[in-house]
Enzyme design. Structure first.
Site, PDB file in Angstrom:
ATOM      1  N   CYS A   2      71.310 -43.441  13.117  1.00 42.16           N
ATOM      2  CA  CYS A   2      70.717 -42.190  13.605  1.00 42.16           C
ATOM      3  C   CYS A   2      69.200 -42.277  13.591  1.00 42.16           C
ATOM      4  O   CYS A   2      68.618 -43.085  12.903  1.00 42.16           O
ATOM      5  CB  CYS A   2      71.142 -41.032  12.709  1.00 42.16           C
ATOM      6  N   ARG A  27      67.917 -47.385  18.435  1.00 43.90           N
ATOM      7  CA  ARG A  27      68.777 -47.379  17.233  1.00 43.90           C
ATOM      8  C   ARG A  27      70.222 -47.093  17.589  1.00 43.90           C
ATOM      9  O   ARG A  27      71.118 -47.198  16.767  1.00 43.90           O
ATOM     10  CB  ARG A  27      68.267 -46.335  16.230  1.00 43.90           C
ATOM     11  N   TRP A  73      74.188 -41.460  15.643  1.00 46.05           N
ATOM     12  CA  TRP A  73      75.138 -42.565  15.782  1.00 46.05           C
ATOM     13  C   TRP A  73      76.326 -42.149  14.894  1.00 46.05           C
ATOM     14  O   TRP A  73      76.212 -42.123  13.665  1.00 46.05           O
ATOM     15  CB  TRP A  73      74.515 -43.867  15.309  1.00 46.05           C
ATOM     16  N   ASN A  97      70.157 -38.972   8.418  1.00 44.00           N
ATOM     17  CA  ASN A  97      70.532 -40.344   8.747  1.00 44.00           C
ATOM     18  C   ASN A  97      71.099 -40.953   7.474  1.00 44.00           C
ATOM     19  O   ASN A  97      70.454 -40.953   6.431  1.00 44.00           O
ATOM     20  CB  ASN A  97      69.301 -41.142   9.207  1.00 44.00           C
ATOM     21  N   GLY A  98      72.340 -41.441   7.547  1.00 42.28           N
ATOM     22  CA  GLY A  98      72.954 -42.074   6.376  1.00 42.28           C
ATOM     23  C   GLY A  98      74.410 -41.657   6.247  1.00 42.28           C
ATOM     24  O   GLY A  98      74.992 -41.078   7.160  1.00 42.28           O
ATOM     25  N   GLU A 476      84.175 -69.063  15.637  1.00 42.12           N
ATOM     26  CA  GLU A 476      83.085 -68.073  15.747  1.00 42.12           C
ATOM     27  C   GLU A 476      81.730 -68.772  15.768  1.00 42.12           C
ATOM     28  O   GLU A 476      80.854 -68.422  16.561  1.00 42.12           O
ATOM     29  CB  GLU A 476      83.175 -67.067  14.606  1.00 42.12           C
ATOM     30  N   LYS A 480      79.009 -68.344  18.783  1.00 44.03           N
ATOM     31  CA  LYS A 480      77.623 -67.888  18.516  1.00 44.03           C
ATOM     32  C   LYS A 480      76.634 -68.865  19.114  1.00 44.03           C
ATOM     33  O   LYS A 480      75.681 -68.499  19.778  1.00 44.03           O
ATOM     34  CB  LYS A 480      77.371 -67.789  16.997  1.00 44.03           C
ATOM     35  N   GLU A 483      76.887 -69.049  23.157  1.00 44.75           N
ATOM     36  CA  GLU A 483      76.560 -67.856  23.960  1.00 44.75           C
ATOM     37  C   GLU A 483      75.073 -67.529  23.936  1.00 44.75           C
ATOM     38  O   GLU A 483      74.574 -66.888  24.845  1.00 44.75           O
ATOM     39  CB  GLU A 483      77.386 -66.650  23.534  1.00 44.75           C
ATOM     40  N   HIS A 499      94.067 -86.767  18.450  1.00 40.38           N
ATOM     41  CA  HIS A 499      95.028 -86.689  19.569  1.00 40.38           C
ATOM     42  C   HIS A 499      94.318 -86.578  20.915  1.00 40.38           C
ATOM     43  O   HIS A 499      94.877 -86.045  21.862  1.00 40.38           O
ATOM     44  CB  HIS A 499      95.968 -85.493  19.338  1.00 40.38           C
ATOM     45  N   LYS A 596      77.105 -56.575  26.507  1.00 40.75           N
ATOM     46  CA  LYS A 596      77.465 -56.212  25.135  1.00 40.75           C
ATOM     47  C   LYS A 596      78.892 -55.665  25.078  1.00 40.75           C
ATOM     48  O   LYS A 596      79.613 -55.871  24.142  1.00 40.75           O
ATOM     49  CB  LYS A 596      76.496 -55.171  24.573  1.00 40.75           C
TER      50      LYS A 596
HETATM   51  C1  AGP Z   1      80.497 -61.889  20.729  1.00 44.48           C
HETATM   52  O1  AGP Z   1      79.248 -62.358  20.248  1.00 44.48           O
HETATM   53  C2  AGP Z   1      80.463 -61.581  22.199  1.00 44.48           C
HETATM   54  N1  AGP Z   1      79.426 -60.686  22.503  1.00 44.48           N
HETATM   55  C3  AGP Z   1      81.832 -61.194  22.747  1.00 44.48           C
HETATM   56  O2  AGP Z   1      82.684 -62.305  22.545  1.00 44.48           O
HETATM   57  C4  AGP Z   1      82.506 -59.968  22.106  1.00 44.48           C
HETATM   58  O3  AGP Z   1      82.896 -60.272  20.793  1.00 44.48           O
HETATM   59  C5  AGP Z   1      83.743 -59.631  22.949  1.00 44.48           C
HETATM   60  O4  AGP Z   1      83.326 -59.303  24.264  1.00 44.48           O
HETATM   61  C6  AGP Z   1      84.552 -58.465  22.369  1.00 44.48           C
HETATM   62  O5  AGP Z   1      83.765 -57.304  22.371  1.00 44.48           O
HETATM   63  P1  AGP Z   1      84.292 -56.037  21.531  1.00 44.48           P
HETATM   64  O6  AGP Z   1      84.319 -56.465  20.098  1.00 44.48           O
HETATM   65  O7  AGP Z   1      83.289 -54.957  21.806  1.00 44.48           O
HETATM   66  O8  AGP Z   1      85.662 -55.700  22.029  1.00 44.48           O
END
Ligand code: AGP
Length: 601
Positions: A2, A27, A73, A97-98, A476, A480, A483, A499, A596
């Site tokens: 927030c 934010r 938020w 906020n909190g 993961e 990271k 991407e 294999h 995002k």
């Molecule tokens: C992760 O770093 C990516 N931005 C992407 O793989 C993300 O995790 C995926 O699109 C799922 O998004 P969500 O968690 O909002 O469903």
């Protein structure tokens, strides 16, 4: 998180409050509101959605010189107009906020004292508490001081009282709040960006300190209501750097928030006793099978969840990519729990998988960050993580919080299935309590990981290998890296290399091996030696010390209980990816081609 802004001065307050809120948009928020004093009345305007919705309902030229504003938020209750701030109870109007952790017991006490509530928020409870204490103390400062000693959790509060229309009161605990005095008037704000237009000088309010703002002065008090002097600070940077809290990128800021995010998430469901987990998760204990469905990093949290729940609770778990699951034949039945994991709560494929399971009458649970998002609303049950707004496209703090929820679920289900006993619980809870400081300590070793990033960032192919839960972490870590740095990176089960894929190993090929699972570590070491023998440059990520140096570089992760280990192990991988991308000059917060929230199929 927030955003709070307040203004008191000789100029009209609304334009400054709206400007301040707009400067705090980074934010993240889902509703906004203002309260301002006009003809001795406190007027409140608030709207769901963007600030423009609020602005369209405001006359910014209103003759008002004192006001407070807020971007919310959502943490407690849907993102809607009723839950938007400011909240008003009795003579008090506040923005917050909190997270108030003891709001439910406070609510019961206040209801016994004839208070009733309109919203679902913890903020309205805090406002009622201050009003209740004011009715007893007949003194605003004393009421706030008593509230400070009663509220538990984190808060930054902007407060106005109808019995004192000449002042704004400000107080905080853990959540940030700054106070500023300028030739335009006096301000409170969650963060520097909101006031940079008017001044770059500000005071940082410390926990339990109270500030009373009037048109021409600021008064500061400590928790014993003694008048104190405060040191003024000067912000030297730009708006952009201020919005990132001084960090160069939102991703780095969000990585550094992970100790707090872990604490906020865990504390919301766990008070140190198994009973609190029982209260929150009892509904999930009757299922004989679990399907975890998600995309991207959220899918990777599901792989961790599978490993932990199968190992500690002996429940079979199937983890699938949502875009596959939604079209394939499903073998779930009424004894299956389908868990959808999503930071945004809007991912189209995950939402489609949720709808399919619901159409088939299967119980669904969503593990989501954004309160009131579509997946959160459509699922039968929802577990919210408390990651706050995550701006960087590459998720870090939300991933970590989702993994933490799976750790809690594995603990509870293991205990419920009598595979984790009270002695195990004691050991786990001891480690759980240490986690925020262990997370912080792991982050603080960033330079160790950065040194390794310097060695590898020019590579165009990087392998991650691991077994079991370490392979889930490799998935993961690899995502990271690729991407945000655009380096072709792939995660492989260490035992699978021979294999076929091992044909890609040649001199100086970088292989990052994650080996933390003590039951599999020796097997992974054999695989490391296989690639080393073929010229690979091996970076070992482990929680174990070895005498033999069978690797080229080493990242040591603090050892903790295996049910919590992934939470620490992923952090060096996040920072390694960050530094590699930074060295390559990539657009870290907004990588090419990515969004995002992927709301298209
Ligand atoms: C992760 O770093 C990516 N931005 C992407 O793989 C993300 O995790 C995926 O699109 C799922 O998004 P969500 O968690 O909002 O469903």
């Amino acid at each position: 998180m927030c955003g709070i802004i307040g203004y008191i001065g000789k100029e009209k307050c609304l334009p400054k409050i709206i400007h301040g809120l707009e400067c705090l948009e980074y934010r993240g928020y889902d509703s906004a509101g203002v309260a301002y004093i006009n003809n001795k009345n406190i007027i409140i305007n608030k709207e769901k959605g963007k600030i423009i919705n609020l602005k369209n309902n405001l006359n910014l030229e209103n003759e008002s010189y004192i006001g407070i504003g807020h971007t919310r938020w959502a943490t407690h209750g849907e993102a809607n107009k009723i839950n938007a701030h400011p909240h008003q109870v009795g003579k008090f109007t506040i923005v917050h906020n909190g997270i108030i952790e003891n709001y439910s017991e406070l609510k019961k006490m206040l209801e016994k004292n004839k208070y009733s509530f309109k919203s679902e928020t913890d903020t309205e409870i805090a406002c009622a508490l201050i009003d209740y204490l004011y009715n007893k103390e007949k003194d605003i400062l004393k009421a706030i001081e008593k509230a400070l000693k009663t509220l538990e959790g984190s808060y930054a509060l902007g407060i106005i009282c109808s019995d004192d229309l000449e002042h704004i009161y400000a107080v905080k605990k853990t959540s940030p709040l700054i106070i500023a005095s300028s030739k335009f008037g006096n301000f409170i704000a969650s963060d520097v960006p909101a006031i940079l237009e008017f001044t770059n000088k500000y005071y940082l309010l410390n926990d339990a300190e109270i500030c009373i703002l009037s048109t021409d002065k600021l008064e500061f008090y400590n928790q014993d209501l003694k008048n104190i002097k405060k040191q003024i600070k000067t912000f030297e940077g730009t708006y952009e750097s201020a919005a990132k809290g001084g960090y160069e990128h939102f991703m780095l800021k969000e990585i550094n928030e992970q100790d707090k995010v872990f604490k906020d998430t865990i504390n919301y469901y766990f008070d140190g006793t198994i009973k609190s987990l029982e209260k929150n998760f009892i509904g999930f204990s009757k299922f004989k099978k679990i399907d975890i469905i998600a995309c991207g990093s959220a899918y990777h949290t599901g792989l961790i969840g599978k490993s932990l729940i199968e190992k500690y609770a002996n429940i079979p778990v199937n983890v699938e990519i949502a875009s596959e699951y939604r079209y394939k034949k499903s073998f779930y039945d009424k004894k299956t729990l389908v868990i959808l994991v999503s930071q945004s709560g809007e991912t189209a494929d995950t939402l489609a998988a949720l709808k399919k399971a619901k159409e088939d009458g299967i119980k669904t649970l969503a593990i989501v960050n954004v309160i009131g998002s579509t997946i959160a609303r459509e699922a039968d049950e929802v577990i919210y993580i408390k990651a706050g707004c995550e701006i960087a496209v590459a998720t870090t703090k939300a991933y970590l919080a989702q993994v933490a929820i799976f750790s809690l679920l594995a603990i509870y289900l293991g205990y419920h299935n009598k595979l984790i006993d009270n002695d195990d619980l004691k050991e786990i809870f001891k480690e759980l309590n240490k986690m925020p400081s262990l997370i912080k300590k792991t982050i603080s070793k960033a330079n160790n990981y950065y040194d390794i990033a310097e060695k590898i960032y020019k590579n165009n192919q990087i392998f991650f290998i691991g077994r079991g839960i370490d392979y889930a972490l490799c998935m993961e870590a690899s995502l990271k890296l690729k991407e945000i740095s655009y380096i072709n990176s792939v995660a492989y089960q260490a035992g699978e290399l021979k294999h076929g894929t091992i044909s890609l190993i040649e001199k100086n090929r970088v292989v990052i091996a994650i080996a933390t699972d003590e039951e599999l570590i020796n097997k992974t070491i054999s695989n490391i030696k296989e690639v080393k023998a073929r010229g690979a440059h091996v970076i070992l990520v482990t929680n174990t010390n070895f005498a033999e140096k069978f690797y080229d570089d080493l990242i040591i992760v603090q050892k903790t209980h295996p049910i919590l280990q992934p939470i620490l192990t992923i952090i060096p991988m996040q920072l390694l990816a960050y530094k590699v991308a930074k060295n390559k000059g990539c657009d870290i917060d907004k990588p090419r081609n990515l969004a995002k929230s992927v709301t298209v199929e």
